[in-house]
Design a protein around this motif. Structure first.
Motif, PDB file in Angstrom:
ATOM      1  N   SER A 375       0.815  -1.329   0.072  1.00 18.80           N
ATOM      2  CA  SER A 375      -0.056   0.070   0.095  1.00 18.80           C
ATOM      3  C   SER A 375       0.978   1.155   0.078  1.00 18.80           C
ATOM      4  O   SER A 375       0.177   2.347   0.005  1.00 18.80           O
ATOM      5  CB  SER A 375      -0.921  -0.118   1.238  1.00 18.80           C
ATOM      6  N   THR A 376       2.117   1.125  -0.082  1.00 23.01           N
ATOM      7  CA  THR A 376       3.119   2.058   0.032  1.00 23.01           C
ATOM      8  C   THR A 376       3.233   2.953  -1.286  1.00 23.01           C
ATOM      9  O   THR A 376       3.408   2.114  -2.425  1.00 23.01           O
ATOM     10  CB  THR A 376       4.418   1.841   0.394  1.00 23.01           C
ATOM     11  N   HIS A 377       3.210   4.177  -1.453  1.00 24.60           N
ATOM     12  CA  HIS A 377       3.248   5.078  -2.698  1.00 24.60           C
ATOM     13  C   HIS A 377       4.510   5.872  -2.654  1.00 24.60           C
ATOM     14  O   HIS A 377       4.757   6.636  -1.434  1.00 24.60           O
ATOM     15  CB  HIS A 377       2.030   5.855  -3.027  1.00 24.60           C
ATOM     16  N   PRO A 378       5.673   5.545  -3.504  1.00 24.44           N
ATOM     17  CA  PRO A 378       7.001   6.429  -3.082  1.00 24.44           C
ATOM     18  C   PRO A 378       6.947   7.889  -2.959  1.00 24.44           C
ATOM     19  O   PRO A 378       7.405   8.589  -2.060  1.00 24.44           O
ATOM     20  CB  PRO A 378       7.600   5.856  -4.518  1.00 24.44           C
ATOM     21  N   GLU A 384      -8.025   9.125   0.184  1.00 22.37           N
ATOM     22  CA  GLU A 384      -8.625   8.780   1.579  1.00 22.37           C
ATOM     23  C   GLU A 384      -8.810   7.478   2.159  1.00 22.37           C
ATOM     24  O   GLU A 384      -8.395   7.028   3.125  1.00 22.37           O
ATOM     25  CB  GLU A 384     -10.032   9.710   1.955  1.00 22.37           C
ATOM     26  N   GLN A 385      -9.356   6.766   1.211  1.00 23.07           N
ATOM     27  CA  GLN A 385      -9.555   5.363   1.232  1.00 23.07           C
ATOM     28  C   GLN A 385      -8.318   4.599   1.546  1.00 23.07           C
ATOM     29  O   GLN A 385      -7.927   3.758   2.414  1.00 23.07           O
ATOM     30  CB  GLN A 385     -10.252   4.475   0.223  1.00 23.07           C
ATOM     31  N   GLU A 386      -7.129   4.966   0.830  1.00 25.64           N
ATOM     32  CA  GLU A 386      -5.986   4.300   0.715  1.00 25.64           C
ATOM     33  C   GLU A 386      -5.115   4.611   2.310  1.00 25.64           C
ATOM     34  O   GLU A 386      -4.532   3.827   2.712  1.00 25.64           O
ATOM     35  CB  GLU A 386      -4.891   4.666  -0.138  1.00 25.64           C
ATOM     36  N   LYS A 387      -5.214   5.935   2.510  1.00 21.17           N
ATOM     37  CA  LYS A 387      -4.999   6.291   4.108  1.00 21.17           C
ATOM     38  C   LYS A 387      -5.506   5.664   5.032  1.00 21.17           C
ATOM     39  O   LYS A 387      -4.914   5.239   6.059  1.00 21.17           O
ATOM     40  CB  LYS A 387      -5.307   7.919   4.171  1.00 21.17           C
ATOM     41  N   GLY A 388      -6.855   5.367   4.890  1.00 20.51           N
ATOM     42  CA  GLY A 388      -7.758   4.715   6.171  1.00 20.51           C
ATOM     43  C   GLY A 388      -7.043   3.059   5.993  1.00 20.51           C
ATOM     44  O   GLY A 388      -6.840   2.779   7.212  1.00 20.51           O
ATOM     45  N   ASN A 389      -6.764   2.604   4.919  1.00 18.64           N
ATOM     46  CA  ASN A 389      -6.311   1.175   5.008  1.00 18.64           C
ATOM     47  C   ASN A 389      -4.962   1.319   5.651  1.00 18.64           C
ATOM     48  O   ASN A 389      -4.635   0.301   6.335  1.00 18.64           O
ATOM     49  CB  ASN A 389      -6.278   0.757   3.485  1.00 18.64           C
ATOM     50  N   LEU A 420       0.692  10.530   7.418  1.00 21.05           N
ATOM     51  CA  LEU A 420      -0.620  10.466   6.388  1.00 21.05           C
ATOM     52  C   LEU A 420      -1.402  11.936   6.477  1.00 21.05           C
ATOM     53  O   LEU A 420      -2.156  12.181   5.416  1.00 21.05           O
ATOM     54  CB  LEU A 420      -1.287   9.565   7.174  1.00 21.05           C
ATOM     55  N   GLY A 421      -1.359  12.688   7.374  1.00 16.57           N
ATOM     56  CA  GLY A 421      -1.774  13.855   7.332  1.00 16.57           C
ATOM     57  C   GLY A 421      -3.336  14.041   8.151  1.00 16.57           C
ATOM     58  O   GLY A 421      -3.856  12.937   8.360  1.00 16.57           O
ATOM     59  N   GLY A 422      -3.720  15.194   8.358  1.00 11.61           N
ATOM     60  CA  GLY A 422      -5.035  15.254   8.637  1.00 11.61           C
ATOM     61  C   GLY A 422      -5.161  14.695  10.290  1.00 11.61           C
ATOM     62  O   GLY A 422      -4.370  14.538  11.091  1.00 11.61           O
ATOM     63  N   ASP A 423      -6.387  14.151  10.567  1.00 16.41           N
ATOM     64  CA  ASP A 423      -6.709  13.425  11.380  1.00 16.41           C
ATOM     65  C   ASP A 423      -5.650  12.286  11.952  1.00 16.41           C
ATOM     66  O   ASP A 423      -5.646  11.996  13.098  1.00 16.41           O
ATOM     67  CB  ASP A 423      -8.179  12.855  11.642  1.00 16.41           C
ATOM     68  N   PHE A 424      -5.485  11.823  10.630  1.00 12.75           N
ATOM     69  CA  PHE A 424      -4.367  10.454  10.939  1.00 12.75           C
ATOM     70  C   PHE A 424      -3.230  10.993  11.651  1.00 12.75           C
ATOM     71  O   PHE A 424      -2.629  10.108  12.644  1.00 12.75           O
ATOM     72  CB  PHE A 424      -4.181   9.921   9.556  1.00 12.75           C
ATOM     73  N   THR A 425      -2.762  12.208  11.560  1.00 11.39           N
ATOM     74  CA  THR A 425      -1.561  12.700  12.151  1.00 11.39           C
ATOM     75  C   THR A 425      -1.675  12.764  13.569  1.00 11.39           C
ATOM     76  O   THR A 425      -0.995  12.634  14.502  1.00 11.39           O
ATOM     77  CB  THR A 425      -1.200  14.071  11.708  1.00 11.39           C
ATOM     78  N   ILE A 426      -3.048  13.437  14.029  1.00 13.40           N
ATOM     79  CA  ILE A 426      -3.477  13.317  15.473  1.00 13.40           C
ATOM     80  C   ILE A 426      -3.272  11.838  16.223  1.00 13.40           C
ATOM     81  O   ILE A 426      -2.971  11.816  17.158  1.00 13.40           O
ATOM     82  CB  ILE A 426      -4.725  14.103  15.654  1.00 13.40           C
ATOM     83  N   ARG A 427      -4.009  10.958  15.449  1.00  9.71           N
ATOM     84  CA  ARG A 427      -3.733   9.638  15.919  1.00  9.71           C
ATOM     85  C   ARG A 427      -2.464   9.169  16.068  1.00  9.71           C
ATOM     86  O   ARG A 427      -2.184   8.430  16.960  1.00  9.71           O
ATOM     87  CB  ARG A 427      -4.875   8.689  14.831  1.00  9.71           C
ATOM     88  N   GLY A 428      -1.689   9.410  15.042  1.00  8.68           N
ATOM     89  CA  GLY A 428      -0.229   8.972  15.197  1.00  8.68           C
ATOM     90  C   GLY A 428       0.284   9.544  16.473  1.00  8.68           C
ATOM     91  O   GLY A 428       1.231   9.137  17.258  1.00  8.68           O
ATOM     92  N   TYR A 429       0.390  10.818  16.606  1.00  9.78           N
ATOM     93  CA  TYR A 429       0.933  11.461  17.882  1.00  9.78           C
ATOM     94  C   TYR A 429       0.365  10.923  19.208  1.00  9.78           C
ATOM     95  O   TYR A 429       1.040  10.499  20.046  1.00  9.78           O
ATOM     96  CB  TYR A 429       0.431  13.064  17.744  1.00  9.78           C
ATOM     97  N   GLN A 430      -0.907  10.566  19.020  1.00  8.15           N
ATOM     98  CA  GLN A 430      -1.457   9.844  20.343  1.00  8.15           C
ATOM     99  C   GLN A 430      -0.988   8.623  20.523  1.00  8.15           C
ATOM    100  O   GLN A 430      -0.520   8.161  21.826  1.00  8.15           O
ATOM    101  CB  GLN A 430      -2.837   9.710  20.127  1.00  8.15           C
TER     102      GLN A 430
END
Length: 702
Positions: A375-378, A384-389, A420-430
């Motif tokens: 699922s990695t894009h260089p 958004e779906q790819e980010k979710g996965n 990944l950015g956005g809300d995913f960034t917040i989840r990553g920090y948490q």
């Protein structure tokens, strides 16, 4: 571009041939008409050009009909040509007949001669602007053409279609179907106000019409307002709802993340249409999400009996088997699904979850690594779906690394989530903060929380996360000030007051925490909001040693949601710790473990209640599982130490209590009760004395 109802409406608007000729085959009917015409058709009078010859017109009309049927049934283009010629002859005999003019235009349409159909219909409208049949034909031609066009052409065709149906609505003010088609066309044109107006007008004519209700609900769903869609659907009495209405209601509940309600609606739909596999699949998914595993399995059995190669259902069946602890069956089900879809990402993800449940962390990590790599894009660009996965894969991998006490690897995975950015960034920090806290790296946790707060200065939840970290690190005034700075004087303040209550419970400021909960209670509207406040109040009473009050609050929360694993575990553990109502406590904790079998805290509770009941083997078994999932919790080591002491293995008990004391020493003050620390120290000292005495007794006498 056309919508389902538009397509069905087009079929209903098609020209219907004269019923009397459907009784015979086209060849026989043709013979009968010809014979009748020869024997009965009168000779044309001298003024035939001025006076309609209706007998001759009807004769050619009948022939046109029969040739049309033969052209459609036999696929013979020569019959189609004959049908057109017969219509023209009929029109020659009666040139002002609306029926014949509309019939010829519709024939062109049925034969696929769209240009001629449009031309004929437009000429008819030019002669008679109120010709309903001509407007209907133009409308359905324009609508059907929408799906074959893009860009400016599609926009122009949509405009023409809307124009025709606007005329039809005026000409047929009581026609529900025309209003529905126009409403859908407005929806395609993103004019929800006009669309709703047409749907409401249709509703005023037939309030319980299936198509009216479904279109209203679809409009609100597409507007991003699924609750209004639900309101429309439940506005129809349950006894009057159709299978399609119940299916739409269930799908809308799915969007609202209300699986219990969704499952019930799917069930009602299936009661009316038992063979609808889509409804059966929807019900299975809803039941699975609601934790009704046995009922979900029944639905999946029905689906797989009808379609043994349904990969999605096999994946869901494997998930149920895994969650119920039937690991061999789960593996077998996934292996069967693999033969049908070896590259299915969801299948591979569930396989990783299964290996995690089995404690085979290397296999789980290997599977997730493949998913992450695939699922990695260089260039780092993801939909958004790819980010979710990617989030799912990375978050699960980080969790497994945390179970293995590999904090460095877990942090690396969370950093990829941050990217990944956005809300995913917040989840990553948490995730980073939680990982550092688990490994007692509190300075690093604070640094990440500060970084997140700087990156998201206006995000309330991020600021509250940092405030919590500051308070835990002893900067109480600074943390409290930051939390209170998030108050806005609106109903949104409820979450802030709840976080302040949590912070004050951890600081053992119980009276102040209760006041914060009181404020939050005043603005709580949804059941889940009220339930969480009740849970926190139970925790407050527990921490302040008011156990009867705590039990009352937890039971109140449990009555609101009997399947909440956190409530079940907390109340069950509290009862076990007090050595009260042990059979009931056991059932609560076992249910919590069934709902979340990988949660180390629930496994610890299960071990502890077994110990209280004198079932030491089961106690030891579950406590070992808990430590495999998290070895940094002092309480689990204390519990295992007590099992070892009870079963006469004093050296092992000492080892566990020493580990517990180490964990206490590295923990935050808020994470350890001084009484618990003193108790473990007392146990450890006593065990050491016993070991020393035993060693002295073994020494040979001089």
């Amino acid at each position: 571009m056309t919508m389902p109802f538009l397509r069905s409406a087009l079929r209903r608007l098609s020209f219907v041939p004269v019923a009397s000729f459907r009784m015979w085959t086209p060849a026989v009917a043709l013979l009968l008409v010809t014979t009748a015409a020869v024997g009965q058709a009168p000779a044309k009078p001298a003024d035939a050009v001025k006076t309609p010859d209706r007998a001759s017109s009807y004769y050619h009309y009948g022939l046109a009909h029969l040739y049309e049927e033969m052209a459609v049934n036999a696929g013979r283009p020569d019959y189609a040509t004959q049908a057109v010629e017969q219509y023209k002859l009929a029109l020659d005999a009666d040139p002002n007949s609306l029926l014949l003019q509309d019939g010829l235009a519709d024939l062109y349409f049925r034969l696929g001669r769209i240009r001629e159909a449009v031309q004929a219909a437009q000429e008819q409208v030019g002669r008679n602007p109120d010709d309903i049949a001509a407007h209907e034909l133009l409308g359905k031609v324009y609508v059907r053409s929408l799906g074959d066009m893009q860009g400016a052409q599609a926009a122009e065709m949509l405009k023409l279609a809307i124009g025709e149906y606007e005329k039809l609505v005026k000409l047929k003010p009581k026609d529900v179907e025309a209003k529905l088609v126009l409403g859908q066309l407005y929806g395609v044109d993103h004019d929800s106000v006009k669309a709703e107006k047409q749907f409401r007008a249709a509703q005023g004519i037939d309030s319980n019409s299936e198509e009216v209700v479904l279109n209203m609900a679809r409009l609100y769903t597409e507007e991003g307002n699924p609750q209004r869609a639900v309101d429309v659907l439940v506005g129809v009495p349950e006894t009057d709802r159709t299978a399609r209405m119940e299916f739409a209601l269930a799908a809308t509940y799915d969007q609202l993340k209300k699986p219990k309600e969704a499952a019930a609606a799917y069930k009602r739909s299936l009661d009316m249409e038992p063979d609808n596999l889509d409804a059966q699949k929807g019900m299975a998914s809803a039941l699975l999400l609601d934790g009704q595993l046995d009922e979900a399995k029944k639905s999946l059995d029905v689906i797989l009996a009808a379609d043994p190669q349904d990969v999605q259902s096999q994946i869901h069946l494997s998930e149920i088997q895994r969650r119920q602890g039937h690991y061999k069956e789960a593996l077998a089900t996934l292996e069967k699904a693999k033969t049908l879809a070896p590259d299915n990402a969801e299948l591979s993800y569930n396989e990783a979850l299964l290996y995690d449940a089995l404690g085979d962390f290397p296999s789980a990590i290997a599977g997730l690594d493949k998913l992450i790599a695939a699922s990695t894009h260089p260039e780092g660009n993801y939909s958004e779906q790819e980010k979710g996965n990617r989030y799912l894969f990375l978050d699960r991998e980080a969790s497994i690394y945390r179970e293995e006490n590999k904090s460095t690897e877990a942090i690396a995975a969370y950093k990829l989530i941050v990217a990944l950015g956005g809300d995913f960034t917040i989840r990553g920090y948490q995730g980073e903060v939680d990982t550092y806290r688990e490994s007692h790296q509190f300075k690093e946790a604070t640094a990440v929380a500060a970084e997140a707060a700087k990156a998201f200065p206006k995000d309330k939840n991020v600021q509250l996360m940092y405030a919590q970290q500051l308070t835990d690190m002893g900067k109480v005034e600074e943390g409290m000030a930051l939390a209170k700075a998030q108050l806005t004087g609106t109903t949104d303040d409820r979450d802030v007051h709840l976080q302040l209550a949590v912070m004050k419970i951890r600081l053992r400021q119980f009276k102040e925490a209760g006041a914060e909960l009181d404020i939050a209670t005043a603005s709580a509207k949804r059941p889940e909001e009220k339930r969480y406040i009740t849970f926190l109040r139970g925790e407050l009473y527990d921490k302040s040693k008011q156990y009867d009050l705590a039990e009352a609050e937890f039971r109140k929360a449990l009555a609101a949601d009997p399947k909440d694993p956190a409530i079940l575990n907390y109340l069950g553990y509290m009862l076990a710790d007090r050595n009260e109502k042990l059979p009931e406590a056991l059932e609560m904790i076992k249910t919590a473990v069934e709902l979340d079998p990988q949660n180390y805290a629930y496994l610890d509770s299960l071990g502890w209640v077994y110990f209280r009941m004198g079932q030491n083997a089961l106690a030891e078994q579950n406590l070992h599982k808990a430590i495999e999932r998290s070895s940094a919790d002092a309480t689990v080591h204390d519990h295992l130490g007590q099992v070892y002491e009870k079963t006469g293995r004093l050296k092992l008990a000492v080892s566990q209590w020493e580990r517990a004391m180490t964990e206490y020493a590295q923990s935050l003050p808020a994470d350890s009760d001084p009484e618990d620390v003193a108790k473990v120290r007392h146990q450890l000292d006593g065990a050491r004395v016993k070991l020393a005495k035993a060693n002295v007794a073994k020494e040979p006498k001089q």
